[in-house]
Write an enzyme that holds these catalytic residues in place. Structure first.
Site, mmCIF file in Angstrom:
data_model
loop_
_atom_site.group_PDB
_atom_site.id
_atom_site.type_symbol
_atom_site.label_atom_id
_atom_site.label_comp_id
_atom_site.label_asym_id
_atom_site.label_seq_id
_atom_site.Cartn_x
_atom_site.Cartn_y
_atom_site.Cartn_z
ATOM 1 N N HIS A 116 0.817 -1.223 0.000
ATOM 2 C CA HIS A 116 0.000 0.000 0.000
ATOM 3 C C HIS A 116 0.847 1.268 0.000
ATOM 4 O O HIS A 116 0.364 2.341 -0.344
ATOM 5 C CB HIS A 116 -1.001 -0.002 1.166
ATOM 6 C CG HIS A 116 -0.416 0.337 2.509
ATOM 7 N ND1 HIS A 116 -0.154 -0.616 3.476
ATOM 8 C CD2 HIS A 116 -0.063 1.519 3.062
ATOM 9 C CE1 HIS A 116 0.324 -0.031 4.553
ATOM 10 N NE2 HIS A 116 0.397 1.265 4.327
ATOM 11 N N ASP A 147 0.005 -7.718 1.730
ATOM 12 C CA ASP A 147 0.365 -6.292 1.687
ATOM 13 C C ASP A 147 1.885 -6.100 1.723
ATOM 14 O O ASP A 147 2.420 -5.346 2.535
ATOM 15 C CB ASP A 147 -0.282 -5.528 2.840
ATOM 16 C CG ASP A 147 -0.213 -4.008 2.632
ATOM 17 O OD1 ASP A 147 0.129 -3.573 1.513
ATOM 18 O OD2 ASP A 147 -0.485 -3.257 3.595
ATOM 19 N N SER A 221 4.666 2.643 7.889
ATOM 20 C CA SER A 221 4.241 1.495 7.081
ATOM 21 C C SER A 221 5.370 0.994 6.197
ATOM 22 O O SER A 221 6.015 1.776 5.493
ATOM 23 C CB SER A 221 3.054 1.882 6.190
ATOM 24 O OG SER A 221 1.891 2.038 6.948
#
Length: 487
Positions: A116, A147, A221
């Site tokens: 992402h 992911d 992230s």
């Protein structure tokens, strides 16, 4: 005064002794939580990178331009001001985002991050701790289910890299350290512990997150979560936060999963997951009682896909899978993860419980293709034979006829007894059974008329069980097991 001193002195002495003991403890006393993580962080920070991306989007910008009425005194001023600055409401514009990543191969220039972080990016730039920058040459592969993404840069000199450590051996309470780029503040280090393991946050079919209270924020992230040996044991991916900032609940993809995905992305540019071909559901308390298995253990097969590896191996609806490939299936959601990581074509032993008897079958692991359904869970939702239409434990049942098939939209292939109506206060209604559902099996025996159902209920009652296990199919062809209390 003397009395007060005599009371305080032992406490002060005890405090001094405890303090001396604390700082004179051998190094091993801090093996799970060192006095300082500076030496560990210093060795790792150069391998952690900041990732900036950019992409062009069409449409109006986020802030609408002011509208001035035609002929207004300042019309010319606004037109001139905004036109010169390119303030066209429907113009294309570039947006950028920031994330984190880490180098796993300094010679080849391989970098791991979250998918992402780079989703939709036209340009990806890697910013290193020393201030240098490199453009990403290629996205070697990405996996939306886990992911994760693997990036390739061309280093001018070997890059500092880090290695994966085992996540399976982690225990709740172990110290961990996150390094990343929160809010664009590169090289930020935070410390915490593993708060929980195997977290399911409903982000995908293979959720198995590590939970940590190490501060993770927007921009972290894709960054690494380290153990105290400096090994990557997770990839920071998500947080729970009503404020947008860290409240001490962060989630990381375990390194055992990451390493497996990354290896496949390097080899194939994609992830090739194992496939069994079953629909499964949780062994709830009432289902466990009817089957004689420990509650919340194993995975109950609700349906088997025709011509699938499971079908070819002889697995059946009603089987409870206890082990797959010598790995314990401790929960329903554990099975898809174990199967997905099994090598394609491997002959794996499946230990199961069938009608109270333990069996071991061998299945050849298939490959999950885009057209296949994931091995996934289904959402939970002395007696004379009665005449058709009679009520059994709150259910008005009838044998299937052409008329009833048309009424409820049931396929000709569906076999069993149809529920025509149901007492809304009955246990069956509370378990989600509704008019139009078809009872295919009762107590793991096929049924074709209401008398079969009544006989099964009576048999279960005489055996002293508290519930009867129905296998139910709806008009869409979805099958599930429902344990209905009978007492």
């Amino acid at each position: 005064m003397t009395g007060k001193i005599s009371v305080l002195m032992p406490r002060l002495l005890l405090s001094a002794i405890m303090t001396m003991a604390l700082f004179s403890c051998p190094a091993q006393a801090f093996q799970n939580g060192p006095a300082s993580v500076a030496p560990v962080a210093k060795k790792l920070v150069d391998a952690v990178v900041n990732i900036s991306t950019s992409q062009t989007v069409k449409g109006p910008s986020g802030v609408p331009l002011p509208k001035v009425p035609k002929g207004a005194p300042f019309e010319d001023f606004f037109d001139d001001f905004f036109n010169k600055r390119g303030g066209v409401p429907n113009s294309d514009r570039k947006i950028s985002s920031l994330g984190s990543g880490f180098v796993i191969d300094g010679n080849e220039g391989l970098i791991v991050t979250n998918n992402h972080v780079i989703e939709g990016a036209e340009e990806i730039e890697i910013n290193f701790h020393d201030g240098s920058k490199l453009k990403v040459d290629k996205v070697l592969g990405r996996d939306t289910k886990a992911d994760l993404a693997l990036l390739k840069v061309t280093p001018k000199k070997p890059l500092k890299d880090v290695k994966f450590g085992p996540s399976a051996t982690l225990e709740v309470g172990d110290w961990v350290m996150a390094i990343g780029n929160p809010f664009g503040l590169g090289g930020s280090v935070s410390l915490g512990i593993i708060s929980a393991k195997s977290r399911d946050i409903n982000s995908g079919p293979y959720d198995d997150y590590l939970q940590t209270d190490a501060a993770i924020n927007k921009g972290n992230s894709g960054g690494p979560l380290f153990n105290m040996d400096g090994e990557v044991i997770g990839v920071n991916t998500a947080i729970i936060s009503p404020t947008g900032g860290s409240i001490g609940i962060g989630f990381a993809v375990p390194s055992d999963t990451v390493a497996n995905v990354v290896d496949q992305l390097k080899q194939f540019g994609e992830v090739r997951r194992g496939w069994l071909g079953v629909k499964i559901q949780t062994v709830t308390d009432d289902i466990a009682e009817t089957l004689g298995v420990p509650e919340n253990s194993g995975a109950l097969i609700a349906a088997v896909t025709p011509e699938s590896p499971a079908a070819k191996a002889g697995l059946e609806a009603g089987d409870v899978i206890l082990k797959f490939d010598n790995k314990d299936v401790t929960s329903m959601r554990g099975l898809p993860r174990i199967v997905a990581q099994a090598p394609i074509g491997k002959a794996a032993d499946v230990e199961l419980l069938r009608k109270g008897e333990r069996k071991t079958l061998q299945v050849t692991v298939g490959r999950l293709d885009d057209g296949d359904d994931t091995d996934s869970d289904l959402k939970e939702q002395g007696s004379e034979s009665p005449a058709p239409g009679s009520s059994i434990i709150g259910l008005k049942l009838s044998a299937l006829t052409s008329e009833l098939r048309r009424k409820y939209g049931l396929d000709d292939k569906i076999k069993g007894v149809v529920v025509e109506s149901i007492d809304p206060q009955s246990a069956a209604a509370k378990k989600g059974i509704k008019a139009g559902d078809v009872i295919v099996e009762a107590a793991q025996e096929a049924v074709s008329d209401p008398g079969d159902v009544a006989a099964s209920v009576d048999k279960v009652r005489k055996a002293g069980r508290k519930a009867v296990l129905f296998r139910v199919e709806d008009g869409k062809g979805d099958l599930r097991f429902v344990a209905v209390p009978i007492s």
